[in-house]
Write an enzyme that holds these catalytic residues in place. Sequence first.
Site, PDB file in Angstrom:
ATOM      1  N   HIS A   1      -6.068   1.106   2.812  1.00  0.00           N
ATOM      2  CA  HIS A   1      -4.886   1.537   3.567  1.00  0.00           C
ATOM      3  C   HIS A   1      -4.531   3.006   3.336  1.00  0.00           C
ATOM      4  CE1 HIS A   1      -3.353  -1.953   5.608  1.00  0.00           C
ATOM      5  NE2 HIS A   1      -3.211  -2.682   4.518  1.00  0.00           N
TER       6      HIS A   1
ATOM      7  N   GLU B   1       0.799  -1.230   0.000  1.00  0.00           N
ATOM      8  CA  GLU B   1       0.000   0.000   0.000  1.00  0.00           C
ATOM      9  C   GLU B   1       0.826   1.272   0.000  1.00  0.00           C
ATOM     10  OE1 GLU B   1       0.311  -1.288   4.449  1.00  0.00           O
ATOM     11  OE2 GLU B   1       0.107  -2.264   2.502  1.00  0.00           O
TER      12      GLU B   1
ATOM     13  N   GLU C   1      -3.798  -4.301   9.123  1.00  0.00           N
ATOM     14  CA  GLU C   1      -4.074  -5.349   8.134  1.00  0.00           C
ATOM     15  C   GLU C   1      -5.435  -6.013   8.356  1.00  0.00           C
ATOM     16  OE1 GLU C   1      -2.529  -5.458   5.568  1.00  0.00           O
ATOM     17  OE2 GLU C   1      -0.576  -4.584   6.004  1.00  0.00           O
TER      18      GLU C   1
ATOM     19  N   HIS D   1      -8.391  -3.678  -0.740  1.00  0.00           N
ATOM     20  CA  HIS D   1      -7.561  -3.774   0.469  1.00  0.00           C
ATOM     21  C   HIS D   1      -6.508  -2.663   0.484  1.00  0.00           C
ATOM     22  CE1 HIS D   1      -5.381  -6.250   3.619  1.00  0.00           C
ATOM     23  NE2 HIS D   1      -4.421  -5.427   3.222  1.00  0.00           N
ATOM     24  N   GLU D   2      -5.813  -2.505  -0.641  1.00  0.00           N
ATOM     25  CA  GLU D   2      -4.732  -1.517  -0.675  1.00  0.00           C
ATOM     26  C   GLU D   2      -5.267  -0.089  -0.622  1.00  0.00           C
ATOM     27  OE1 GLU D   2      -1.967  -2.828  -0.112  1.00  0.00           O
ATOM     28  OE2 GLU D   2      -2.664  -4.844  -0.570  1.00  0.00           O
TER      29      GLU D   2
END
Length: 968
Positions: free
Chosen positions: A391, A354, A410, A387-388
């Site tokens: 972040h 990320e 995470e 997900h990234e």
Amino acid sequence: MGKGFFISKVVAVVCVVVAISAVATIIALSVVYAQEKSKNQETPATATTGTTAGPGTQTTTPSTPKEPWQHYRLPDSLSPISYNVTLWPRLTPNPDGLYIFSGYSTVLFTCVNETDLILIHSNKLNFTMFDGYHAQLKAVDGASAPQLKKSWLEVPTQYLVIQLSSPMQAGSTYELFTEFVGELADDLGGFYRSEYYEDGVRKILATTQMQPTDARKAFPCFDEPAMKAVFHMTLIHPHGTVALSNSMNYEPINITTPDGLNLIQTSFGPTEIMSTYLLAFVVCDFGFIQSDLGAEVLIRIWARRKAIDEGQGAYALEKTGPILSFFEKYYKIPYPLKKSDQIALPDFSAGAMENWGLITYRETALLYNPAVSSNGDKEWVATVISHELAHMWFGNLVTTRWWNDLWLNEGFATYVSYLGANYTEPDWNMSDLIVLNEIIGVMAVDALASSHPLSSKEADVMRPEDINALFDSITYSKGAAVLRMLSSFITEEVFSNGLSMYLEEFKYKNTVYQDLWKNLQTAVDNAGIQLPHSVEVIMNRWILQMGFPVVTIDTSTGKISQKHFLLNPDSVVDVPSEFNYEWFVPITWIKTGAAKDQYWLLTKEATNPDMTIGASEWLIANIDMKGFYRVNYDSENWDRILTKLSTQHQAIPVINRAQIIDDAFNLARAKIVSTTLALSTTRFLNAELEYMPWQTATRNLDYFVLMFDRSEVYGPMQGYINKKVTPLFKHFKDLTANWTKIPEKHTDQYNQVNALSWGCSTGVEGCKELTTAWFKEWMDNPDNNKISPNLRTTVYCSAIAEGGVVEWDFAWGMYRNATIASEAEKLLYALSCTKQPWLLNRYLEYCLVPEMIRKQDATFTINYIAGNPIGQPLAWDFIRANWDHIFNNYGGGSMSFGRLINGVTKRFSSEFEYKQLLQFKEDNINQLGSAASSLEQALERTKANMDWLALNKKLVFDWFTNEISGTV
């Protein structure tokens, strides 16, 4: 906003003069590096490069550190403000065959507390010397800087140590200048090189992976997440390449080195204040596609030119904007940057990283080709991007103070990645699939006595290998599970409101997990939600002690109890818990189809009259598996549940049908219920068409396959599964018009794979003939693969298992020539399915040759081979024989290394194998790295498997035999 990336023909004279001066220096340094590399290969590890032996020449740090440089944590005496870094990666080897990078760095820092010592991280860098010292120091606020007294490289703790003749003054600001050279190695960490072929031409790119502790391999830095600073990056690179970093670039300039090399210098705007592990830079000749998110954010997808030309980045570009918009609404904070670059790399150790403004990915996690990629590949791309991007706020804008709270970053990103993917692909039902993809799997790990709490004490996580060991399924998947549970009992809206307050309060700063609890509590209070305790008091029980409870409900009395669930009840838990392994458990339940209000179990035992049922009723707890616990019932309620499954399974929610199977099988392994009860939960599968129950049954029956595929139990077990899967196989044959169409429903596409996979492995009529015919048709016409992308992994595996060397060599050739990463990955797995031991041994040997199998794929490939009953002992012998090489060349501290031990030993179930594991531990006690905890888990799991087999082998044999003969 910037539109793409342009290389200017304009020469900026002043910049060129500075650049040429820098280039001259770093050319000289490259010669030094080659000499030192050669010297270091001949001298002991205690050698200190470029200076006389100093206090830091010991090979290991004493068990009780006495000096500041013997500690793995930085003192709080200095605080970085900004870095100005120039790097020049060489994309061709030097005369000694080494790929190197060279550069210089200036770090501006404040002296917080008076000190005569500078500690700054450095690992595997060789420095030029200034009057015998590794650096130059000057004051920038009018004061005079102290003289340097001594400097050296402290190898064990990875410091450049500088002792001063007098103290720096608190409140004063200083600059530290260094020049250095490092190796642009292929080790997938720090500043490294990646190699690939395009149209037969070998190409090299330079890229980074800093998390968690490898920024120090690129330049000297205060390499801890709380040491945030602003970064000014400059990259020198060849014509025909582009340079990328976290910020937008200024217009590049042409420069010429003193020896006549024509190069490009690209500088970048200052970053936001951020942690070193989020820094990224890439030099490559990639192509890109782009779009704008409104008028504010430039979105670009970068990849190999051929991949871009083939449209493999189009899906990522299509989904990035909507997912970013979703998170802006979810967090109630605009995206903090002006651009979002995402780049697919041929060699990358993790799934993605990320880095703020320049997210790096494995090709399989960013690129998608609808003609070749499966629906699973597509889902992976969507969830990893989500997900990234999650972040960018949670982790990057607000960062945890130290790695002991890695779970918060995470686990949170894992949880909300399903929300983002569900938003952009609403037909996939991603908010349910988190149960299969994350929660069920991690419960098996967290049920071991060798598990660990989500949050550790800072003092327990010091060394880089300790930090790397935290990148496991507990951190990611259990973290996601407990946050999902929290969101459920305070509601998603309140959860989102609390997050927004947390991010707003701590943006550009660092936090500990208590800061999140505080803001979520404020949101709970604002919403008027009544909880039995504060958010912090409830959640501390889930994050500060390992494991989870099994909740037992007696539906005749309403008595409820909880107990720490251990897969092996004879395990000794030697990790004390201040909470005595009790949890505050939010219980939801269905009573004969009607949902009931939430009930909190706050003690070991309690009674709730609402949980009693009549003679014709049934009760199921933990609706949609929102709580992180298992459920057991009295035998009468179990019987009623089994009856309902056999007669009207749709009356039970689909996630709970999966839960019943998973709970029963795990309760049986823990000797809480009988194994026959667990097996009985699969009887209804001949009428089940939904993916989640089938996939859960598959995973649990896979354990039986692992335990029995070398024994007489295997035959009747295969016969039973054949009976259950045959109706599913026929259903999908009809649904797809004899396998010619793709099912419309996302989960049906997955379940079609189950039907084909189990069908072929258990001998359903016509299955193997179907897969081998498809594969032969492809072999006859390699340029026209008509096999459905969704089915390719299963078809390839089945055909290779049935075939011999001709089929294997064909698949190997197709793997070597694959230009699409997801297709290569399918073939990489399928090649492990052969039944020929010599082919498997040859395949294992390929894992040691990066030109044959990339380093990023080697541990996965060994695990694939170990999954084959013929390959498992070969893989175990292989890693023992080659452990030194694997450990030193494939990253003993890497995030995926621990999975190698788990994968190769998961079939272990005998005293002989247990002793082999103990011997392996003894032989390699100082060379386990991040695999140490995995080895302890393997030992515990082997012991549990041994005990389970002794108790259940005959019972299971009899049950399967009776089922296929129709006597039950």
